[in-house]
Design a protein around this motif. Sequence first.
Motif, mmCIF file in Angstrom:
data_model
loop_
_atom_site.group_PDB
_atom_site.id
_atom_site.type_symbol
_atom_site.label_atom_id
_atom_site.label_comp_id
_atom_site.label_asym_id
_atom_site.label_seq_id
_atom_site.Cartn_x
_atom_site.Cartn_y
_atom_site.Cartn_z
ATOM 1 N N LEU A 4 -5.096 -31.689 -18.626
ATOM 2 C CA LEU A 4 -4.651 -33.047 -18.950
ATOM 3 C C LEU A 4 -4.791 -33.968 -17.749
ATOM 4 C CD1 LEU A 4 -1.444 -32.309 -21.049
ATOM 5 C CD2 LEU A 4 -3.499 -33.464 -21.860
ATOM 6 N N ALA A 5 -4.443 -33.455 -16.590
ATOM 7 C CA ALA A 5 -4.502 -34.258 -15.368
ATOM 8 C C ALA A 5 -5.910 -34.744 -15.093
ATOM 9 C CB ALA A 5 -3.982 -33.456 -14.187
ATOM 10 N N GLN A 6 -6.905 -33.898 -15.328
ATOM 11 C CA GLN A 6 -8.290 -34.312 -15.102
ATOM 12 C C GLN A 6 -8.673 -35.443 -16.042
ATOM 13 O OE1 GLN A 6 -11.266 -31.220 -14.093
ATOM 14 N NE2 GLN A 6 -9.623 -29.758 -14.387
ATOM 15 N N GLY A 7 -8.156 -35.408 -17.266
ATOM 16 C CA GLY A 7 -8.400 -36.508 -18.191
ATOM 17 C C GLY A 7 -7.765 -37.799 -17.715
ATOM 18 N N TYR A 8 -6.566 -37.700 -17.152
ATOM 19 C CA TYR A 8 -5.884 -38.873 -16.620
ATOM 20 C C TYR A 8 -6.648 -39.470 -15.445
ATOM 21 C CZ TYR A 8 -1.524 -38.462 -19.281
ATOM 22 O OH TYR A 8 -0.581 -38.465 -20.265
#
Length: 204
Positions: free
Chosen positions: A138-142
């Motif tokens: 998820l963090a990479q998407g953010y």
Amino acid sequence: MTKLGKLGACIAALLLVAGCSAKPVHAGSAARVGDTLIKQSEVTTQLTETMAQIQNAPATAQAPDAGTIGQKIVNRLIITDIVDRALEKLGQKVTESEVVKLRYSVYEQYGQDVVEQQLASGQGVPLSQIDAFFRTVLAQGYIGSAVLPKGTDQERSNATGQYLLQLASTLEVEVAPRYGTWDPSQLQAVGVDNKLSFAQQSAQ
């Protein structure tokens, strides 16, 4: 391609690691990212859990050896550290509810047992670290949304990789020799010593 194959390809595409150093890692550590030490004890604990999980799973293919899994764990812990630094730098946060929602969504799509088996054997992710893994996803998407808000999914993914690469280049990344040699051209530690037995790994 089978569901398991598709899931493996999807997971592999999400993971990025960057940085390099030729210096020896600190004693008692598996790796170092800037001022953060990744302790050998942490890697050993996750390795023990992952190998037990793999050995207890139904045999569908040749099980990966402990040396390979150990390297995957170290690489994952390195990228987690870099991603966390990027999140802080960009002022982004991932909530626990978002992690749980993603986990349930992936379980529903592929099946919980299949996902857990693939994460263990393919990425060295034991059950205790699954939420941490999805948090990093998820963090990479953010990160992609923050650095390229109007880009397509693919453009944001590429932007995420470039951002993590640039951030990692400002840090020294060291990897203990037992987990291979840090190769910046492949953006990961490579050349793990597969002769290391699980018993040798667990004893340290």
